[in-house]
Design a protein around this motif. Structure first.
Motif, mmCIF file in Angstrom:
data_model
loop_
_atom_site.group_PDB
_atom_site.id
_atom_site.type_symbol
_atom_site.label_atom_id
_atom_site.label_comp_id
_atom_site.label_asym_id
_atom_site.label_seq_id
_atom_site.Cartn_x
_atom_site.Cartn_y
_atom_site.Cartn_z
ATOM 1 N N LYS A 96 -10.116 5.429 2.635
ATOM 2 C CA LYS A 96 -9.660 6.682 2.061
ATOM 3 C C LYS A 96 -9.083 6.466 0.658
ATOM 4 C CE LYS A 96 -6.919 10.576 3.357
ATOM 5 N NZ LYS A 96 -5.787 10.907 4.208
ATOM 6 N N VAL A 97 -8.337 5.385 0.509
ATOM 7 C CA VAL A 97 -7.744 5.098 -0.802
ATOM 8 C C VAL A 97 -8.832 4.775 -1.825
ATOM 9 C CG1 VAL A 97 -6.147 3.602 -2.057
ATOM 10 C CG2 VAL A 97 -5.594 4.355 0.241
ATOM 11 N N VAL A 98 -9.874 4.082 -1.363
ATOM 12 C CA VAL A 98 -11.003 3.798 -2.258
ATOM 13 C C VAL A 98 -11.581 5.114 -2.786
ATOM 14 C CG1 VAL A 98 -13.395 2.981 -2.287
ATOM 15 C CG2 VAL A 98 -11.622 1.570 -1.245
ATOM 16 N N ALA A 99 -11.679 6.098 -1.906
ATOM 17 C CA ALA A 99 -12.242 7.389 -2.315
ATOM 18 C C ALA A 99 -11.310 8.130 -3.271
ATOM 19 C CB ALA A 99 -12.550 8.242 -1.086
ATOM 20 N N THR A 100 -10.010 8.169 -2.963
ATOM 21 C CA THR A 100 -9.128 8.943 -3.853
ATOM 22 C C THR A 100 -8.916 8.224 -5.193
ATOM 23 O OG1 THR A 100 -7.213 8.059 -2.704
ATOM 24 C CG2 THR A 100 -7.847 10.289 -2.141
ATOM 25 N N ALA A 101 -8.938 6.905 -5.174
ATOM 26 C CA ALA A 101 -8.794 6.181 -6.441
ATOM 27 C C ALA A 101 -9.919 6.580 -7.392
ATOM 28 C CB ALA A 101 -8.809 4.672 -6.214
ATOM 29 N N PHE A 102 -11.089 6.823 -6.837
ATOM 30 C CA PHE A 102 -12.195 7.256 -7.687
ATOM 31 C C PHE A 102 -12.037 8.716 -8.099
ATOM 32 C CE2 PHE A 102 -16.486 9.050 -8.323
ATOM 33 C CZ PHE A 102 -16.816 8.316 -9.446
ATOM 34 N N GLU A 103 -11.756 9.569 -7.113
ATOM 35 C CA GLU A 103 -11.611 11.002 -7.428
ATOM 36 C C GLU A 103 -10.565 11.223 -8.509
ATOM 37 O OE1 GLU A 103 -10.627 12.642 -3.634
ATOM 38 O OE2 GLU A 103 -12.633 12.101 -2.872
ATOM 39 N N GLN A 104 -9.498 10.441 -8.464
ATOM 40 C CA GLN A 104 -8.421 10.646 -9.432
ATOM 41 C C GLN A 104 -8.487 9.650 -10.584
ATOM 42 O OE1 GLN A 104 -4.807 10.781 -7.082
ATOM 43 N NE2 GLN A 104 -5.716 12.266 -5.684
ATOM 44 N N ALA A 105 -9.580 8.916 -10.672
ATOM 45 C CA ALA A 105 -9.746 7.897 -11.719
ATOM 46 C C ALA A 105 -8.467 7.087 -11.871
ATOM 47 C CB ALA A 105 -10.143 8.558 -13.044
ATOM 48 N N ASP A 106 -8.004 6.538 -10.765
ATOM 49 C CA ASP A 106 -6.685 5.919 -10.752
ATOM 50 C C ASP A 106 -6.680 4.576 -10.019
ATOM 51 O OD1 ASP A 106 -4.024 5.294 -10.657
ATOM 52 O OD2 ASP A 106 -3.469 6.939 -9.298
ATOM 53 N N PRO A 107 -7.021 3.498 -10.738
ATOM 54 C CA PRO A 107 -7.034 2.177 -10.103
ATOM 55 C C PRO A 107 -5.656 1.746 -9.594
ATOM 56 C CG PRO A 107 -8.075 2.113 -12.271
ATOM 57 C CD PRO A 107 -7.453 3.457 -12.134
ATOM 58 N N SER A 108 -4.582 2.338 -10.101
ATOM 59 C CA SER A 108 -3.250 1.885 -9.682
ATOM 60 C C SER A 108 -3.046 2.096 -8.185
ATOM 61 C CB SER A 108 -2.149 2.585 -10.478
ATOM 62 O OG SER A 108 -1.968 3.911 -10.053
ATOM 63 N N GLN A 109 -3.764 3.053 -7.595
ATOM 64 C CA GLN A 109 -3.625 3.262 -6.152
ATOM 65 C C GLN A 109 -4.058 2.013 -5.395
ATOM 66 O OE1 GLN A 109 -5.483 6.939 -4.904
ATOM 67 N NE2 GLN A 109 -4.550 8.085 -6.565
ATOM 68 N N LEU A 110 -5.044 1.319 -5.926
ATOM 69 C CA LEU A 110 -5.512 0.104 -5.261
ATOM 70 C C LEU A 110 -4.554 -1.057 -5.515
ATOM 71 C CD1 LEU A 110 -9.347 0.357 -5.864
ATOM 72 C CD2 LEU A 110 -8.051 0.974 -3.837
ATOM 73 N N ALA A 111 -3.999 -1.119 -6.723
ATOM 74 C CA ALA A 111 -3.042 -2.182 -7.032
ATOM 75 C C ALA A 111 -1.809 -2.023 -6.150
ATOM 76 C CB ALA A 111 -2.664 -2.138 -8.508
ATOM 77 N N LYS A 112 -1.349 -0.788 -5.995
ATOM 78 C CA LYS A 112 -0.169 -0.551 -5.153
ATOM 79 C C LYS A 112 -0.475 -0.871 -3.703
ATOM 80 C CE LYS A 112 2.059 2.771 -8.144
ATOM 81 N NZ LYS A 112 1.353 3.868 -8.826
ATOM 82 N N PHE A 113 -1.669 -0.513 -3.293
ATOM 83 C CA PHE A 113 -2.104 -0.810 -1.921
ATOM 84 C C PHE A 113 -2.073 -2.324 -1.704
ATOM 85 C CE2 PHE A 113 -4.524 0.922 1.734
ATOM 86 C CZ PHE A 113 -4.958 -0.265 2.322
ATOM 87 N N ALA A 114 -2.582 -3.070 -2.658
ATOM 88 C CA ALA A 114 -2.622 -4.532 -2.526
ATOM 89 C C ALA A 114 -1.208 -5.101 -2.422
ATOM 90 C CB ALA A 114 -3.352 -5.145 -3.722
ATOM 91 N N LEU A 115 -0.288 -4.566 -3.241
ATOM 92 C CA LEU A 115 1.096 -5.051 -3.183
ATOM 93 C C LEU A 115 1.714 -4.776 -1.827
ATOM 94 C CD1 LEU A 115 2.485 -3.975 -6.672
ATOM 95 C CD2 LEU A 115 2.205 -6.318 -5.816
ATOM 96 N N GLN A 116 1.460 -3.578 -1.322
ATOM 97 C CA GLN A 116 2.048 -3.187 -0.053
ATOM 98 C C GLN A 116 1.484 -4.045 1.086
ATOM 99 O OE1 GLN A 116 1.495 0.943 0.713
ATOM 100 N NE2 GLN A 116 2.890 0.957 2.462
ATOM 101 N N LEU A 117 0.201 -4.251 1.049
ATOM 102 C CA LEU A 117 -0.444 -5.049 2.086
ATOM 103 C C LEU A 117 0.085 -6.488 2.052
ATOM 104 C CD1 LEU A 117 -2.535 -5.037 4.338
ATOM 105 C CD2 LEU A 117 -4.320 -5.467 2.634
ATOM 106 N N ALA A 118 0.198 -7.038 0.851
ATOM 107 C CA ALA A 118 0.701 -8.404 0.713
ATOM 108 C C ALA A 118 2.143 -8.492 1.216
ATOM 109 C CB ALA A 118 0.613 -8.857 -0.747
ATOM 110 N N ARG A 119 2.922 -7.493 0.854
ATOM 111 C CA ARG A 119 4.327 -7.488 1.269
ATOM 112 C C ARG A 119 4.444 -7.448 2.790
ATOM 113 N NH1 ARG A 119 6.012 -2.840 -1.188
ATOM 114 N NH2 ARG A 119 5.625 -3.589 -3.294
ATOM 115 N N LEU A 120 3.678 -6.532 3.422
ATOM 116 C CA LEU A 120 3.731 -6.407 4.879
ATOM 117 C C LEU A 120 3.284 -7.695 5.558
ATOM 118 C CD1 LEU A 120 2.342 -2.787 5.424
ATOM 119 C CD2 LEU A 120 4.681 -3.588 5.812
#
Ligand code: ARG
Length: 557
Positions: free
Chosen positions: A487-511
């Protein structure tokens, strides 16, 4: 997951709301203790003229599904606790099965053009161009993940009156050997000198104008010099692109459109859109200054070339969309460009999108030219790589491939630093901060990935056929997050916003690190296979996230 739940709710509601409408309404409860998904009943309450609390209670008593453990009604919300066993099984086996294709949209779509990077010939590659390069490339990767063919276009600034100045400067003060050795530095030097000298001797400006005219008229000597400036500059840009791991499909710069503007200008004329204004020609705009198309001497401009470029791309690639990844400060230019095309009656004007971004700051100030003194991107990358190298020497001196890994980490740090905030934010540039292994950085994510790799190295590949067990409180948020990836892959494209993926990566790494701190992964018990599968899935998704951002993931560091 939300779709499945929405379907179950729709069934209970006798389809009075569509699955889509329900999915839109679904929320994440404030805390994980309240449930995994919440359905607010306030909208329904209005249409049904009933209290949200009674609707929620009624719904809660009827809602069942395979993936739902239990349901609770709390103050107008239906709070849903998922069946951890089922969901864990679903999510982990899907990822282990699909591997790096997890989250990929496999329905084939058309193409999208991404105009990005686009530095100016004979000028240093600025921080703005770095931002465009990094954001544009990430968007291209994300477009591909969403099923589009991405066409990466470099709209080089390789035409314009500055080339007249450069030709004159070269003829006066140029040194062929020096330029060959260090093209952009030397060309910049003589360009700056031109401006200094022209202040004393305005006749130089006249000469430059004449030289540019000669260039436009196809004068052989002028053209040869221009070609040479372009070639040597490109060689330098290519080393940067190589370091960043970026390939372009086309280097069609402004000059490429020299013979493609007449037809557009003629069309503007026949459509009655071209208006004379003091000898120049403009298109009048709504709610903004007119767009200048030709100057008094008939010369074309940046906007004219962009207009021709848009038509060329439309015809040549027939894309679904064209993205222009260019700094904030050019917003007006793109608004005008798009409006001109709209006025010409082309519906595809709506498919053109400016993707603006903020500035790169150093100590809170704009990082840019100070009297010919610039921060060179190549130096910045070099410094980041050197820092990574020092870290390796300090912490892991026996690491094989030190050079390569230092490069992956240094470059990754620079890219991640750029992508972790929404692109419209200005970003602070600090090598120390972006390299911090414990901070919100690229190296932190890379390090987490490498750490998982070193665990997985010790065991056989986890099988996708085991029955996975829920792994408890700390693992559950990881499963939920992994489930959200497509879902994040889809919204990152719709909103032309790669930061959603960077934040996702940080959160995943943290968890994952939190989980890792509390649980031994390799203890031979009934849950080991499930823990390994979890680690494996996190590694797959982390690696894919980094790849989408344009960052490599070394397995050792
Ligand atoms: N060369 C331009 C600059 O450095 C950026 C070009 C962006 N792309 C475009 N189609 N106008 O400002």
């Amino acid at each position: 997951m939300n779709k499945q739940i929405a379907q179950s709710i729709a069934a209970v509601l006798n389809q009075q709301l569509s699955v889509n409408e329900i999915e839109q309404l679904l929320e994440k409860p404030r805390t994980i203790e309240l449930g995994d998904v919440a359905f607010p009943c306030f909208t329904l309450a209005k249409t049904w003229k009933k209290s949200p609390v009674s609707i929620a209670t009624e719904l809660a008593s009827q809602l069942t599904s395979d993936s739902i453990q239990r349901v609770q009604s709390v103050g107008g919300y239906v709070n849903i606790f998922l069946n951890q066993q089922k969901v864990t099984q679903q999510v982990l086996s899907k990822i282990l099965h699909e591997k790096q294709l997890y989250g990929t949209n496999q329905s084939s779509k058309g193409s999208v053009v991404l105009d990005f990077s686009s530095p100016n010939i004979a000028k240093p590659f600025s921080m703005g161009h770095l931002r465009s390069t990094v954001i544009g490339n990430a968007l291209a990767n994300i477009a591909e993940k969403n099923g589009y063919q991405a066409i990466r276009v470099n709209h080089l600034g390789d035409w314009g009156t500055q080339f007249g100045k450069l030709i004159v400067a070269y003829q006066r003060w140029g040194n062929k050997e020096a330029i060959t050795a260090s093209p952009i530095e030397e060309l910049l030097k003589i360009y700056v000198k031109f401006h200094e000298e022209a202040e004393q001797d305005p006749a130089l400006n006249e000469l430059a104008r004449a030289a540019f005219k000669a260039l436009e008229d196809g004068d052989a000597e002028a053209l040869a010099l221009w070609q040479w400036f372009r070639d040597v500059s490109l060689v330098e840009f290519q080393t940067i692109y190589q370091l960043l791991g970026i390939d372009f499909d086309a280097f069609t710069g402004e000059a490429f459109y020299n013979d493609k503007m007449t037809s557009v200008v003629t069309e503007l004329k026949t459509k009655g859109l071209l208006v004379e204004s003091d000898g120049a020609y403009v298109v009048e705009m709504e709610e903004m200054p007119p767009c200048l198309i030709t100057k008094t001497d008939g010369a074309t401009l940046y906007a004219t070339r962009d207009l021709a470029a848009a038509f060329y791309r439309q015809q040549h690639y027939q894309p679904e969309k064209i993205f222009y990844v260019v700094g904030n400060e050019q917003s007006l230019h793109f608004k005008q460009l798009f409006q001109v095309i709209e006025k010409m009656g082309y519906a595809w004007a709506a498919d053109l999108q400016h993707v603006p971004f903020g500035m790169m700051l150093k100590d809170g100030k704009k990082m840019s030219t100070r009297k010919g003194k610039v921060v060179l991107l190549a130096d910045v990358l070099e410094e980041a790589i050197a820092t990574a190298k020092r870290n390796i020497e300090e912490k892991n001196p026996r690491l094989p491939n030190k050079e390569q890994i230092a490069q992956q980490v240094g470059v990754g740090a620079v890219i991640f630093n750029d992508l972790k905030y929404h692109r419209l934010n200005d970003i602070e540039f600090s090598i120390e901060q972006m390299m911090n292994f414990e901070g919100e950085t690229g190296p932190y994510v890379q390090y987490t990935y490498a750490r998982i790799c070193s665990i997985l190295e010790k065991v056989e590949n986890p099988s996708q056929h085991v029955t996975f067990m829920p792994l408890g409180e700390q693992a559950w948020p990881i499963i939920l997050l992994l489930e959200q990836f497509p879902k994040v892959v889809a919204t990152a494209f719709e909103q032309a916003d790669p930061s959603q993926l960077a934040k996702f990566a940080l959160q995943l790494a943290r968890l994952l690190n939190k989980y890792y701190a509390q649980h031994k992964i390799l203890t031979d018990d009934a849950q080991q296979a499930s823990r390994l599968a979890l680690c494996s899935c996190v590694a797959i998704v982390l690696k894919e996230l980094l790849a989408l951002l344009g960052i490599e993931s070394p397995e050792n560091m």
